[in-house]
Design a protein around this motif. Structure first.
Motif, PDB file in Angstrom:
ATOM      1  N   ALA A 120     -15.414  36.540  -6.841  1.00  0.00           N
ATOM      2  CA  ALA A 120     -14.895  35.256  -6.366  1.00  0.00           C
ATOM      3  C   ALA A 120     -14.332  35.388  -4.950  1.00  0.00           C
ATOM      4  CB  ALA A 120     -13.811  34.746  -7.317  1.00  0.00           C
ATOM      5  N   LEU A 121     -13.658  36.508  -4.660  1.00  0.00           N
ATOM      6  CA  LEU A 121     -13.163  36.735  -3.296  1.00  0.00           C
ATOM      7  C   LEU A 121     -14.323  36.840  -2.304  1.00  0.00           C
ATOM      8  CD1 LEU A 121     -10.240  39.310  -3.714  1.00  0.00           C
ATOM      9  CD2 LEU A 121     -10.074  36.925  -2.966  1.00  0.00           C
ATOM     10  N   ILE A 122     -15.419  37.474  -2.730  1.00  0.00           N
ATOM     11  CA  ILE A 122     -16.595  37.543  -1.855  1.00  0.00           C
ATOM     12  C   ILE A 122     -17.120  36.144  -1.575  1.00  0.00           C
ATOM     13  CG2 ILE A 122     -18.997  38.303  -1.710  1.00  0.00           C
ATOM     14  CD1 ILE A 122     -18.177  40.753  -3.413  1.00  0.00           C
ATOM     15  N   GLY A 123     -17.231  35.309  -2.622  1.00  0.00           N
ATOM     16  CA  GLY A 123     -17.709  33.940  -2.441  1.00  0.00           C
ATOM     17  C   GLY A 123     -16.828  33.140  -1.507  1.00  0.00           C
ATOM     18  N   LEU A 124     -15.521  33.286  -1.663  1.00  0.00           N
ATOM     19  CA  LEU A 124     -14.581  32.618  -0.761  1.00  0.00           C
ATOM     20  C   LEU A 124     -14.759  33.124   0.666  1.00  0.00           C
ATOM     21  CD1 LEU A 124     -12.048  30.896  -0.148  1.00  0.00           C
ATOM     22  CD2 LEU A 124     -10.666  32.872  -0.858  1.00  0.00           C
ATOM     23  N   GLY A 125     -14.934  34.430   0.807  1.00  0.00           N
ATOM     24  CA  GLY A 125     -15.004  35.034   2.136  1.00  0.00           C
ATOM     25  C   GLY A 125     -16.235  34.657   2.937  1.00  0.00           C
ATOM     26  N   VAL A 126     -17.331  34.340   2.260  1.00  0.00           N
ATOM     27  CA  VAL A 126     -18.560  33.963   2.991  1.00  0.00           C
ATOM     28  C   VAL A 126     -18.805  32.453   2.933  1.00  0.00           C
ATOM     29  CG1 VAL A 126     -19.610  36.220   2.623  1.00  0.00           C
ATOM     30  CG2 VAL A 126     -20.058  34.386   0.984  1.00  0.00           C
ATOM     31  N   ALA A 127     -17.810  31.692   2.483  1.00  0.00           N
ATOM     32  CA  ALA A 127     -17.986  30.251   2.291  1.00  0.00           C
ATOM     33  C   ALA A 127     -18.273  29.506   3.586  1.00  0.00           C
ATOM     34  CB  ALA A 127     -16.748  29.655   1.617  1.00  0.00           C
ATOM     35  N   ALA A 128     -17.867  30.078   4.718  1.00  0.00           N
ATOM     36  CA  ALA A 128     -18.092  29.407   6.006  1.00  0.00           C
ATOM     37  C   ALA A 128     -19.349  29.888   6.702  1.00  0.00           C
ATOM     38  CB  ALA A 128     -16.890  29.618   6.919  1.00  0.00           C
ATOM     39  N   GLY A 129     -20.141  30.734   6.042  1.00  0.00           N
ATOM     40  CA  GLY A 129     -21.278  31.355   6.697  1.00  0.00           C
ATOM     41  C   GLY A 129     -22.217  30.381   7.380  1.00  0.00           C
ATOM     42  N   LEU A 130     -22.535  29.271   6.716  1.00  0.00           N
ATOM     43  CA  LEU A 130     -23.448  28.284   7.287  1.00  0.00           C
ATOM     44  C   LEU A 130     -22.701  27.222   8.085  1.00  0.00           C
ATOM     45  CD1 LEU A 130     -26.242  27.073   7.652  1.00  0.00           C
ATOM     46  CD2 LEU A 130     -25.972  25.925   5.443  1.00  0.00           C
ATOM     47  N   MET A 131     -21.660  26.633   7.509  1.00  0.00           N
ATOM     48  CA  MET A 131     -20.995  25.504   8.150  1.00  0.00           C
ATOM     49  C   MET A 131     -20.310  25.897   9.460  1.00  0.00           C
ATOM     50  SD  MET A 131     -21.793  22.997   6.362  1.00  0.00           S
ATOM     51  CE  MET A 131     -22.646  22.782   4.799  1.00  0.00           C
ATOM     52  N   ALA A 132     -19.702  27.075   9.518  1.00  0.00           N
ATOM     53  CA  ALA A 132     -19.073  27.518  10.771  1.00  0.00           C
ATOM     54  C   ALA A 132     -20.134  27.723  11.847  1.00  0.00           C
ATOM     55  CB  ALA A 132     -18.306  28.815  10.535  1.00  0.00           C
ATOM     56  N   ALA A 133     -21.274  28.289  11.431  1.00  0.00           N
ATOM     57  CA  ALA A 133     -22.341  28.530  12.409  1.00  0.00           C
ATOM     58  C   ALA A 133     -22.929  27.228  12.929  1.00  0.00           C
ATOM     59  CB  ALA A 133     -23.431  29.384  11.776  1.00  0.00           C
ATOM     60  N   LEU A 134     -23.148  26.265  12.043  1.00  0.00           N
ATOM     61  CA  LEU A 134     -23.703  24.987  12.485  1.00  0.00           C
ATOM     62  C   LEU A 134     -22.779  24.306  13.487  1.00  0.00           C
ATOM     63  CD1 LEU A 134     -25.221  23.522   9.177  1.00  0.00           C
ATOM     64  CD2 LEU A 134     -26.389  24.723  11.044  1.00  0.00           C
ATOM     65  N   LYS A 135     -21.486  24.414  13.252  1.00  0.00           N
ATOM     66  CA  LYS A 135     -20.540  23.833  14.210  1.00  0.00           C
ATOM     67  C   LYS A 135     -20.591  24.579  15.543  1.00  0.00           C
ATOM     68  CE  LYS A 135     -15.763  22.328  14.719  1.00  0.00           C
ATOM     69  NZ  LYS A 135     -16.120  20.923  14.969  1.00  0.00           N
TER      70      LYS A 135
END
Length: 426
Positions: A120-135
């Motif tokens: 679950a910590l891994i999932g939280l930690g990579v949660a911005a992988g796409l959205m941060a990059a798109l921004k």
């Protein structure tokens, strides 16, 4: 619609692609997205080892793997607020440090609870992988090149999925799954440092939107009838694909197709390669068809039919030992990602990010449910002498979600008769 006076307005995007932007923005964020797909997909390769070492049933394996999705999904709406307020560099960098801790804890976990919390910590930690990059892409790359840059960026996720197959199996010849996750923790920390130290900061020219404005916009999105015509089909199709790619394709190939570990890893590698090609292919096809007058929702609808046929070929065991059905499914399994573009066009431009995050929330909530449910359904059959499960267990589990995607597709098509076929109300 809520007022947009407080909406963020960063400095104007550049007019050309600069090498500096590729090196200092694209590549660090691409590294994070690549690792997110490795984490998402790796359990398909280590599933048997996890079950043997920790003593997990099929249901427990599904629940463990789905921890990534539930944490990922739960953070999507807060993520949008944080990205608007603090920017992609700081948010993504901090979250990758959390993913590093999760990977290290997974490497030393001994119980289902310890492993679940670590994943679950891994999932939280990579949660911005796409959205941060798109921004970040909208800030540092010219608008006319966004589709190409986005397509190349999404392909990096496909490369991550490919790396989580045969390459991981090769690594496991020299270490165990615990050593693998320690290595992933070090790689994630390196990417986090690159994001912090290499990615430039973009100055704001106005204040970020306040919480009241953000919540008002979300209410408009979730209250929109077209959203609820599109979202069930898109979220179910993507969630089923994520669950199959990320876990259940491996056990199916082992138990139904009868492949050994090397054969399973090889098939998963080619399926991930097909998925990588599909990321770029379907965006290009949709763009070409639009220039010829074919609406995006029509392309999406036809693509979902192809998705259902490809999965039906696997369910029906038309060629159980052949790689062709899996290549076909890999190629078309991401067709529903066109829904993000449909929603961006349907809502006012200032709502585009929140609309996509709203859909992403459903995708990963569904992925959590689908992945756990497939394990629970498979577990209804007793395990065989070799620890595998009978064909009927997998066919029933996969078939349930094939049927749900079909029903959601019918729901979407019924609504399409009464709504603009391009989904646009702008």
């Amino acid at each position: 619609m809520p007022s947009t006076k407080t909406a963020e307005a960063d400095t104007t995007a550049p007019q050309r692609v600069a090498l500096r932007a590729v090196l200092t923005v694209f590549l660090p964020f691409a590294g994070g997205y690549y690792l997110s797909y490795v984490y998402r997909s790796v359990n398909a390769i280590i599933a048997g080892r996890l079950q043997a070492d920790v003593g997990l049933s099929a249901a427990e394996l599904g629940v463990l793997t789905s921890a990534y999705f539930v944490a990922f999904a739960a953070f999507q709406l807060p993520l949008g607020l944080l990205l608007d307020r603090y920017g992609p560099r700081r948010v993504h960098g901090v979250l990758l440090v959390i993913a590093t801790a999760g990977s290290a804890l997974f490497a030393v976990g001994d119980t289902l609870l310890e492993l679940w919390l670590a994943r679950a910590l891994i999932g939280l930690g990579v949660a911005a992988g796409l959205m941060a990059a798109l921004k970040a892409i909208t800030q540092w790359f010219p608008e006319r090149r966004w589709p190409l840059v986005n397509g190349c960026f999404l392909a990096m996720g496909g490369l991550g999925a490919m790396s989580a197959t045969a390459p991981v199996e090769a690594v496991l010849q020299f270490t165990d799954w615990r050593g693998l996750f320690l290595g992933l923790a070090l790689a994630t920390l390196a990417v986090a440092l690159a994001v912090f130290l290499v990615v430039p900061e973009r100055r704001r020219t106005s204040a970020p939107p306040d919480l009241k404005t953000q919540i008002s916009g979300l209410k408009s999105i979730y209250g929109d009838p077209f959203f609820w015509r599109l979202a069930p089909m898109s979220a179910l199709a993507m969630a089923t694909s994520l669950s199959i790619h990320g876990l259940w394709a491996g056990p199916w190939l082992r138990d139904v197709a009868g492949l050994d570990r090397a054969g399973t890893a090889s098939t998963l590698l080619f399926m991930a390669a097909a998925m990588t090609v599909g990321f770029v292919l379907w965006g290009s096809v949709a763009d070409l068809l639009q220039r010829r007058g074919v609406r995006l929702t029509q392309t999406l609808g036809v693509g979902i039919v192809g998705y259902l046929l490809a999965l039906a070929a696997i369910l029906g065991k038309l060629a159980p030992e052949s790689i062709v059905p899996w290549l076909t499914f890999g190629l078309i399994s991401n067709i529903s990602s066109l829904s993000y573009t449909v929603l961006s066009r349907h809502f006012p431009i200032q709502y585009a990010g929140r609309a996509n995050t709203a859909l992403n929330l459903l995708v990963f909530l569904f992925a959590f449910g689908v992945q756990a449910a497939i394990g629970a359904i498979v577990d209804r059959w007793p395990a065989e002498a070799d620890g595998g499960y009978p064909d009927a267990a997998y066919q029933t589990a996969f078939g349930c979600f094939w049927g749900l995607v079909l029903l959601a597709f019918v729901w979407f098509m019924l609504g399409a008769r009464r709504a603009p076929m391009d989904g646009s109300k702008r």
